[in-house]
Design an enzyme around this catalytic site. Structure first.
Site, PDB file in Angstrom:
ATOM      1  N   PHE A 288      10.347   4.285   7.776  1.00 51.93           N
ATOM      2  CA  PHE A 288      10.347   3.968   9.061  1.00 51.93           C
ATOM      3  C   PHE A 288       9.923   2.866   8.203  1.00 51.93           C
ATOM      4  O   PHE A 288      10.384   1.088   9.147  1.00 51.93           O
ATOM      5  CB  PHE A 288       8.752   3.748   9.605  1.00 51.93           C
ATOM      6  CG  PHE A 288       8.155   3.515   8.637  1.00 51.93           C
ATOM      7  CD1 PHE A 288       7.001   2.639   8.456  1.00 51.93           C
ATOM      8  CD2 PHE A 288       7.285   4.912   8.519  1.00 51.93           C
ATOM      9  CE1 PHE A 288       5.365   2.469   7.805  1.00 51.93           C
ATOM     10  CE2 PHE A 288       6.294   5.001   7.677  1.00 51.93           C
ATOM     11  CZ  PHE A 288       5.617   4.153   7.359  1.00 51.93           C
TER      12      PHE A 288
ATOM     13  N   GLY B  37       7.567   4.143   3.875  1.00 51.28           N
ATOM     14  CA  GLY B  37       8.665   5.508   4.160  1.00 51.28           C
ATOM     15  C   GLY B  37       9.151   4.530   5.094  1.00 51.28           C
ATOM     16  O   GLY B  37      10.123   4.076   4.682  1.00 51.28           O
TER      17      GLY B  37
ATOM     18  N   VAL C  86       3.775  -0.226   4.146  1.00 50.98           N
ATOM     19  CA  VAL C  86       2.396  -1.522   4.553  1.00 50.98           C
ATOM     20  C   VAL C  86       1.761  -1.968   3.195  1.00 50.98           C
ATOM     21  O   VAL C  86       1.812  -1.764   2.281  1.00 50.98           O
ATOM     22  CB  VAL C  86       1.410   0.361   4.243  1.00 50.98           C
ATOM     23  CG1 VAL C  86       0.112   0.000   5.159  1.00 50.98           C
ATOM     24  CG2 VAL C  86       2.406   1.279   5.950  1.00 50.98           C
TER      25      VAL C  86
ATOM     26  N   ASP D 119       2.982  15.361  15.837  1.00 50.98           N
ATOM     27  CA  ASP D 119       3.470  14.974  13.877  1.00 50.98           C
ATOM     28  C   ASP D 119       2.270  15.019  13.171  1.00 50.98           C
ATOM     29  O   ASP D 119       1.617  14.808  12.396  1.00 50.98           O
ATOM     30  CB  ASP D 119       4.373  13.818  13.877  1.00 50.98           C
ATOM     31  CG  ASP D 119       4.806  13.950  12.517  1.00 50.98           C
ATOM     32  OD1 ASP D 119       5.306  14.743  11.487  1.00 50.98           O
ATOM     33  OD2 ASP D 119       5.839  12.830  11.831  1.00 50.98           O
TER      34      ASP D 119
ATOM     35  N   LEU E 224       0.745  -1.045   0.510  1.00 52.76           N
ATOM     36  CA  LEU E 224      -0.138  -0.318   0.136  1.00 52.76           C
ATOM     37  C   LEU E 224       1.183   1.469   0.086  1.00 52.76           C
ATOM     38  O   LEU E 224       0.454   2.283  -0.601  1.00 52.76           O
ATOM     39  CB  LEU E 224      -0.537  -0.026   1.332  1.00 52.76           C
ATOM     40  CG  LEU E 224      -1.947  -1.180   1.385  1.00 52.76           C
ATOM     41  CD1 LEU E 224      -2.302  -1.016   2.986  1.00 52.76           C
ATOM     42  CD2 LEU E 224      -2.703  -1.597   0.251  1.00 52.76           C
ATOM     43  N   GLY E 225       2.106   1.322   0.595  1.00 52.93           N
ATOM     44  CA  GLY E 225       3.394   2.314   0.592  1.00 52.93           C
ATOM     45  C   GLY E 225       3.850   1.670   1.283  1.00 52.93           C
ATOM     46  O   GLY E 225       4.012   1.216   1.669  1.00 52.93           O
TER      47      GLY E 225
END
Length: 524
Positions: free
Chosen positions: A189, A187, A192, A305, A184-185
């Site tokens: 970190f 980053g 996902v 954040d 899905l994505g």
């Protein structure tokens, strides 16, 4: 006399005194024989020193070691030896670079310096060991293929890529429960991933797979702690914070399972060509955001954040209409129900507070000036987000502290004298006033792209538009002690509609067990 004349004649013939005298009388420079020439420093020693420095950098040859007593053959042999050694070093470094195709990305993520990487790569034994390590223990290419297990029940071999991301494929099963469907994505970190939950075959979950890197693992553990505390306080999830369904450690990767959600508020805006949300949708999204963050603040927690990327629609389905004036299709999201995500930076009041928090565009002035922060920094971020939903663009579009402060002064007025005197960042001020050159290129940029806050109102005659900017202005108060808090914001005239609905629903909510997915008073 004859004897004396013969002696003088002999001296003139052997010493060539006529040539010497004639040369001096005509003003020429005397060129002494090579064997009698005196070695002296150049008239411009600084130039020579610079030149020698450049030579040393380029070919590892040091002119200071030159001595005229060395024979020409010995000097040339030493120079050839140094040049061969330099070429050998370059070849060794080139080979080491070819063995490490992702050198730059690893240095960025692991904090390694370029020099230390070169030094290690210069060792042939280290390179052999590195190749053996890559071949037998870890896959270093996300595109590397591995055979899919014949049975999806069999646990596949666990490999990571260069950056520490887990390498997975569609159909892989993690923890004998979560079957990978698609990514899905991604980053800094981790990634996902959409997964099927085999314990609930019809359910899909969003699995956040953290990199197998120590600092990200530790951050994930902190996020898990926050999410578990929120689940204890709000098991039904009616306060609109994303619910963590499960978590586990998968071969060094911390994995967190969440409900599947739609696009973020920012992604929907971007996909819609930054067409701003209608005022009524701005009102509903903002009210839910204030409601969710107020819940955090009541539990002594600061998100730190807040930004449009961390606000997700429950369902981002949309309708399309054609804008005749701009000659383009425009989207309108069907439901503005949201969930707040990303608690990796959330901080309890009793915990250590980092000096700098928040993404740049949503960072409060007390954070920039390093005056300490608490819950009011979230309020400032919400004010910036509400402005962005209404206009379609960022209020403070900058990446520099001083320019950021200049934009604040242009939009909100002068920074308070007390904050200017108290900050350690005195380089930004002169005698308590912000030191900014308005005639510079940066000054012109700020002047041309920023204007007083009230001048951004699209319809100044409309009461609801003025109410929106009234609440935004109170959230963007410089002094955090004077900034409106979120409980007060919920009762602002701009949110009266939802606040009154909540009061009417309150008796009903107190008798019911609550809805698992949404708040009665907030969902539209």
């Amino acid at each position: 006399m004859d004897a004396l004349a013969s002696i003088v004649s002999s001296c003139r013939r052997h010493l060539n005194l006529d040539f010497l005298w004639g040369t001096v009388s005509r003003g020429r420079t005397i060129s002494m024989p090579r064997s009698r020439r005196k070695r002296t420093r150049s008239r411009d020693s600084s130039y020579d020193d610079d030149y020698r420095h450049k030579r040393r950098r380029n070919d590892y040859y040091d002119d200071d070691h030159y001595d005229s007593r060395h024979s020409r053959s010995r000097l040339s042999s030493e120079r050839r030896h140094r040049e061969r050694r330099h070429r050998h070093r370059e070849r060794s470094y080139s080979r080491s670079r070819s063995l490490s195709p992702s050198h730059h990305s690893r240095s960025h993520h692991y904090g390694e310096s370029d020099h230390s990487s070169r030094y290690r790569s210069d060792s042939r034994r280290h390179r052999r060991r590195h190749r053996h390590h890559r071949r037998n223990r870890r896959s270093y290419s996300s595109g590397s293929s591995r055979e899919q297990p014949e049975s999806s029940e069999r646990a596949p071999s666990v490999n990571d890529d260069d950056d520490g991301h887990l390498i997975y494929h569609q159909g892989d099963v993690l923890q004998a429960r979560y079957e990978v469907v698609q990514t899905l994505g991604e980053g800094t970190f981790g990634k996902v991933v959409e997964c099927k939950d085999r314990q609930s075959p019809n359910e899909r979950v969003a699995l956040k797979i953290i990199k197998n890197v120590e600092k990200y693992r530790e951050a994930a553990k902190l996020e898990i702690n926050v999410l578990e505390k929120l689940r204890e306080k709000d098991p039904a999830g009616k306060h609109l914070c994303v619910r963590m369904l499960d978590w586990f450690d998968y071969h060094g990767h911390m994995c967190l399972a969440f409900d599947m959600l739609g696009l973020s508020v920012f992604d929907f805006l971007k996909d819609n060509n930054y067409v701003p949300y209608p005022l009524e949708q701005v009102r509903h999204i903002s009210y839910q955001l204030v409601y969710a963050v107020n819940f955090l603040h009541e539990n002594q927690l600061t998100h730190t954040d807040l930004k449009p990327e961390n606000i997700l629609f429950l369902n981002s389905e949309f309708e399309v209409s054609y804008n005749q004036k701009k000659r383009r299709d425009e989207r309108r999201v069907k439901s503005t129900d949201i969930r707040l995500i990303d608690f990796g930076s959330a901080t309890f009041d009793h915990e250590h507070h980092s000096t700098i928090v928040s993404t740049r565009h949503y960072r409060a002035p007390e954070v920039i000036l390093e005056l300490g922060w608490s819950q009011p920094c979230d309020v400032w971020s919400i004010g910036c987000i509400m402005f962005e939903l209404y206009t379609g663009y960022t209020l403070f579009q900058t990446h520099d502290n001083k320019e950021h402060l200049a934009m604040m002064e242009r939009i909100l007025g002068s920074l308070p004298y007390r904050m200017a005197k108290k900050t350690k960042k005195q380089k930004y001020f002169y005698h308590g006033r912000f030191d900014w050159e308005e005639k510079s290129s940066a000054g012109r940029y700020v002047r041309d792209n920023c204007k007083p806050l009230r001048r951004y109102i699209k319809d100044p005659d409309n009461e609801e538009h003025r109410q929106l900017f009234d609440v935004i202005g109170k959230m963007l108060e410089y002094d955090p002690s004077n900034r409106v808090n979120l409980k007060q914001s919920l009762r602002h005239a701009f949110f009266r509609k939802y606040y009154e609905e909540e009061l009417l629903k309150e008796p009903e909510n107190s008798q019911s067990n609550g809805d698992r997915e949404r708040s009665h008073s907030l969902s539209r």
